[in-house]
Design a protein around this motif. Structure first.
Motif, mmCIF file in Angstrom:
data_model
loop_
_atom_site.group_PDB
_atom_site.id
_atom_site.type_symbol
_atom_site.label_atom_id
_atom_site.label_comp_id
_atom_site.label_asym_id
_atom_site.label_seq_id
_atom_site.Cartn_x
_atom_site.Cartn_y
_atom_site.Cartn_z
ATOM 1 N N GLU A 290 -4.395 -8.956 -7.037
ATOM 2 C CA GLU A 290 -4.380 -7.506 -6.958
ATOM 3 C C GLU A 290 -3.046 -7.061 -6.379
ATOM 4 O OE1 GLU A 290 -6.590 -6.601 -2.727
ATOM 5 O OE2 GLU A 290 -7.869 -6.927 -4.483
ATOM 6 N N THR A 291 -2.722 -5.785 -6.561
ATOM 7 C CA THR A 291 -1.467 -5.260 -6.037
ATOM 8 C C THR A 291 -1.655 -3.819 -5.590
ATOM 9 O OG1 THR A 291 0.900 -4.982 -6.514
ATOM 10 C CG2 THR A 291 -0.621 -4.420 -8.275
ATOM 11 N N THR A 292 -0.950 -3.469 -4.535
ATOM 12 C CA THR A 292 -0.942 -2.087 -4.047
ATOM 13 C C THR A 292 0.255 -1.362 -4.648
ATOM 14 O OG1 THR A 292 -1.977 -2.765 -1.973
ATOM 15 C CG2 THR A 292 -0.871 -0.633 -1.998
ATOM 16 N N LEU A 293 0.014 -0.211 -5.255
ATOM 17 C CA LEU A 293 1.081 0.554 -5.869
ATOM 18 C C LEU A 293 2.034 1.075 -4.795
ATOM 19 C CD1 LEU A 293 -1.220 0.475 -8.022
ATOM 20 C CD2 LEU A 293 -0.414 2.725 -8.777
ATOM 21 N N GLU A 294 3.314 1.173 -5.139
ATOM 22 C CA GLU A 294 4.287 1.684 -4.184
ATOM 23 C C GLU A 294 3.937 3.105 -3.768
ATOM 24 O OE1 GLU A 294 8.203 1.206 -5.716
ATOM 25 O OE2 GLU A 294 8.006 -0.968 -5.957
ATOM 26 N N ARG A 295 3.393 3.875 -4.707
ATOM 27 C CA ARG A 295 2.861 5.202 -4.390
ATOM 28 C C ARG A 295 1.656 5.455 -5.280
ATOM 29 N NH1 ARG A 295 7.794 9.088 -5.790
ATOM 30 N NH2 ARG A 295 8.815 7.488 -4.505
ATOM 31 N N ALA A 296 0.641 6.131 -4.750
ATOM 32 C CA ALA A 296 -0.575 6.393 -5.525
ATOM 33 C C ALA A 296 -0.232 7.166 -6.799
ATOM 34 C CB ALA A 296 -1.569 7.171 -4.684
ATOM 35 N N SER A 297 -0.951 6.842 -7.885
ATOM 36 C CA SER A 297 -0.638 7.450 -9.179
ATOM 37 C C SER A 297 -1.906 7.840 -9.925
ATOM 38 C CB SER A 297 0.176 6.475 -10.027
ATOM 39 O OG SER A 297 0.426 7.004 -11.316
ATOM 40 N N LEU B 117 -14.968 -11.252 -16.265
ATOM 41 C CA LEU B 117 -13.731 -10.579 -15.877
ATOM 42 C C LEU B 117 -14.089 -9.278 -15.162
ATOM 43 C CD1 LEU B 117 -10.628 -10.937 -16.212
ATOM 44 C CD2 LEU B 117 -10.788 -9.339 -18.134
ATOM 45 N N THR B 118 -13.426 -9.045 -14.029
ATOM 46 C CA THR B 118 -13.710 -7.854 -13.216
ATOM 47 C C THR B 118 -12.433 -7.062 -12.999
ATOM 48 O OG1 THR B 118 -15.513 -8.976 -12.061
ATOM 49 C CG2 THR B 118 -14.591 -7.022 -11.004
ATOM 50 N N LEU B 119 -12.531 -5.751 -13.198
ATOM 51 C CA LEU B 119 -11.437 -4.824 -12.909
ATOM 52 C C LEU B 119 -11.788 -4.044 -11.650
ATOM 53 C CD1 LEU B 119 -8.801 -3.329 -13.661
ATOM 54 C CD2 LEU B 119 -10.210 -1.764 -15.038
ATOM 55 N N LYS B 120 -10.844 -3.987 -10.731
ATOM 56 C CA LYS B 120 -11.041 -3.284 -9.459
ATOM 57 C C LYS B 120 -9.955 -2.241 -9.282
ATOM 58 C CE LYS B 120 -10.602 -4.294 -4.473
ATOM 59 N NZ LYS B 120 -10.386 -5.395 -3.510
ATOM 60 N N VAL B 121 -10.336 -1.037 -8.865
ATOM 61 C CA VAL B 121 -9.363 -0.008 -8.511
ATOM 62 C C VAL B 121 -9.765 0.618 -7.180
ATOM 63 C CG1 VAL B 121 -8.761 0.520 -10.913
ATOM 64 C CG2 VAL B 121 -10.575 1.818 -9.782
ATOM 65 N N LYS B 122 -8.767 1.053 -6.434
ATOM 66 C CA LYS B 122 -9.017 1.755 -5.184
ATOM 67 C C LYS B 122 -8.280 3.088 -5.229
ATOM 68 C CE LYS B 122 -9.246 -0.599 -1.374
ATOM 69 N NZ LYS B 122 -8.889 -1.401 -0.170
ATOM 70 N N THR B 123 -8.980 4.157 -4.933
ATOM 71 C CA THR B 123 -8.395 5.494 -5.013
ATOM 72 C C THR B 123 -7.546 5.795 -3.783
ATOM 73 O OG1 THR B 123 -10.165 6.675 -3.869
ATOM 74 C CG2 THR B 123 -10.489 6.217 -6.222
ATOM 75 N N GLY B 124 -6.817 6.917 -3.866
ATOM 76 C CA GLY B 124 -6.026 7.365 -2.733
ATOM 77 C C GLY B 124 -6.875 7.707 -1.528
ATOM 78 N N THR C 274 -13.455 2.327 -3.542
ATOM 79 C CA THR C 274 -13.266 1.206 -4.463
ATOM 80 C C THR C 274 -14.281 1.266 -5.594
ATOM 81 O OG1 THR C 274 -12.417 -0.201 -2.689
ATOM 82 C CG2 THR C 274 -13.219 -1.311 -4.663
ATOM 83 N N HIS C 275 -13.799 1.054 -6.819
ATOM 84 C CA HIS C 275 -14.664 1.023 -8.000
ATOM 85 C C HIS C 275 -14.388 -0.279 -8.757
ATOM 86 C CE1 HIS C 275 -15.618 5.276 -7.405
ATOM 87 N NE2 HIS C 275 -14.308 5.486 -7.265
ATOM 88 N N VAL D 23 -13.731 3.126 -14.976
ATOM 89 C CA VAL D 23 -13.334 3.285 -13.570
ATOM 90 C C VAL D 23 -12.284 4.384 -13.375
ATOM 91 C CG1 VAL D 23 -13.846 0.876 -12.984
ATOM 92 C CG2 VAL D 23 -11.542 1.483 -13.735
ATOM 93 N N TYR D 24 -11.627 4.804 -14.452
ATOM 94 C CA TYR D 24 -10.529 5.772 -14.330
ATOM 95 C C TYR D 24 -11.034 7.200 -14.490
ATOM 96 C CZ TYR D 24 -6.375 8.470 -15.426
ATOM 97 O OH TYR D 24 -5.395 9.436 -15.432
ATOM 98 N N GLN D 25 -10.621 8.053 -13.577
ATOM 99 C CA GLN D 25 -10.910 9.487 -13.660
ATOM 100 C C GLN D 25 -9.605 10.252 -13.486
ATOM 101 O OE1 GLN D 25 -13.993 10.700 -10.942
ATOM 102 N NE2 GLN D 25 -15.319 8.964 -11.464
ATOM 103 N N LYS D 26 -9.383 11.221 -14.353
ATOM 104 C CA LYS D 26 -8.128 11.970 -14.338
ATOM 105 C C LYS D 26 -7.900 12.701 -13.025
ATOM 106 C CE LYS D 26 -8.046 12.833 -19.332
ATOM 107 N NZ LYS D 26 -8.062 13.879 -20.390
#
Length: 346
Positions: free
Chosen positions: A241-248, A279-286, A290-291, A318-321
């Motif tokens: 996993e990786t943390t984005l340099e800035r939330a996007s 296979l699992t996709l993980k995202v963490k919001t600003g 976690t989803h 998992v993605y919401q605009k």
């Protein structure tokens, strides 16, 4: 810390040679029986002609018309592997099996001459199983594995702190643990072909282009690899996993990171000789929510392109605009040895 990496030489072919000594010094391979089949391994007599694993049978026979291709015998290889590991465990209680034919051993408890004891291990395996090992001795996993490949077949090589980095500098970047095919292509596009080229790059540059993997390469070519020998049994999952340099909020930005993670995960799977069904996709919001979404497949995967096909279905779940995202991760679980799966299908 003292670590051995042991690797059985041309394992499937060597097992077949025990039953068919008439092929011992003649070109022989193990694999599919049709011309469009794939070779699993080849003995060293065949390798002298350029024959290698994963090569189509018709191509191998064009290089070596006298090549004998024997069918796979899955249970026989598994049983022989068990015999070898029984011997290894008499030399160390800390044995980490990486695949059907290779392992790491922690040997800090060995008294006296480590090199002599390593040769004793090689002899014990040969005497009890008829198979030869190539053995590498060093102070971390990366260097031990590199050493075991140095004098194949039936070799022994030792890498000490005094050898680093000079011993590594002429090597191709593919020799660095964690640099898979895709990473190597990307490095070469940047003009990086050897460890010496890689050595000139700073940590920030490698992190910018390769995330966490780049930092690991930076450390490893300087003799730093903190991974310990872990005999705890089967690995349950493999992920990154990786943390984005800035939330996007931008889905294209998120996909760029996901694609990099898939390539990194493919490299890890190739290095560890494993694949997985889930296979699992993980995202963490600003806002630090976690989803995750998972998909279990009928057949195991390890290639980045296969992961991407699955993640294209999971991403919209998992993605919401309206959200911004600060972390993405990809994990493969329900794992199994790629070699064993090969035996099932060929």
């Amino acid at each position: 810390m003292k670590i051995l990496h042991v690797d059985l030489d041309a394992f499937y072919a060597s097992v077949e040679e025990l039953d068919h000594p008439e092929y011992k010094n003649k070109p022989m391979a193990v694999g599919g029986q049709r011309d469009d089949g794939i070779l699993t391994t080849a003995n060293y007599a065949a390798r002298a002609y350029g024959v290698h694993s994963a090569m189509p049978v018709f191509m191998a026979k064009s290089l070596c018309p006298q090549l004998k291709v024997l069918p796979l015998h899955r249970e026989k290889y598994l049983e022989k592997s068990r015999e070898v590991f029984e011997v290894l465990k008499t030399f160390s209680p800390l044995v980490e099996q990486v695949s059907i034919d290779e392992a790491y051993l922690a040997i800090d408890h060995w008294p006296g001459d480590y090199e002599k004891r390593a040769w004793d291990l090689k002899k014990a395996v040969k005497d009890k199983t008829g198979l030869t090992l190539s053995v590498g001795l060093s102070y971390n996993k990366f260097l031990a594995k590199l050493a075991s490949d140095w004098k194949k077949p039936d070799g022994f090589f030792m890498i000490g702190p005094q050898d680093i980095p000079d011993l590594l500098l002429p090597l191709k970047v593919e020799k660095v643990h964690g640099v898979g095919q895709k990473s190597a292509e990307k490095l070469k596009a940047l003009g990086i072909y050897t460890v010496q080229d890689l050595y000139q790059l700073d940590r920030a540059f490698l992190y910018q282009h390769f995330n966490k993997a780049g930092i690991q390469w930076y450390d490893r070519i300087r003799g730093i690899d903190p991974r310990e020998v872990s005999p705890s049994g089967k690995r349950k999952s493999l992920g990154t996993e990786t943390t984005l340099e800035r939330a996007s909020q931008d889905p294209e930005v998120l996909w760029t990171y996901i694609l990099d993670l898939c390539r990194e995960l493919e490299g890890d799977c190739l290095d560890k000789n494993i694949q997985g069904y889930t296979l699992t996709l993980k995202v963490k919001t600003g806002k630090f929510k976690t989803h995750t979404r998972s998909r279990t497949l009928e057949l195991p995967i390890y290639r980045a392109e296969d992961m991407v096909l699955v993640l294209e279905d999971l991403f919209p779940e998992v993605y919401q605009k309206t959200e911004s995202y600060r972390l993405v991760g990809v994990t493969l679980s329900n794992l199994m040895d790629r070699s064993i799966r090969q035996l099932t299908f060929l």
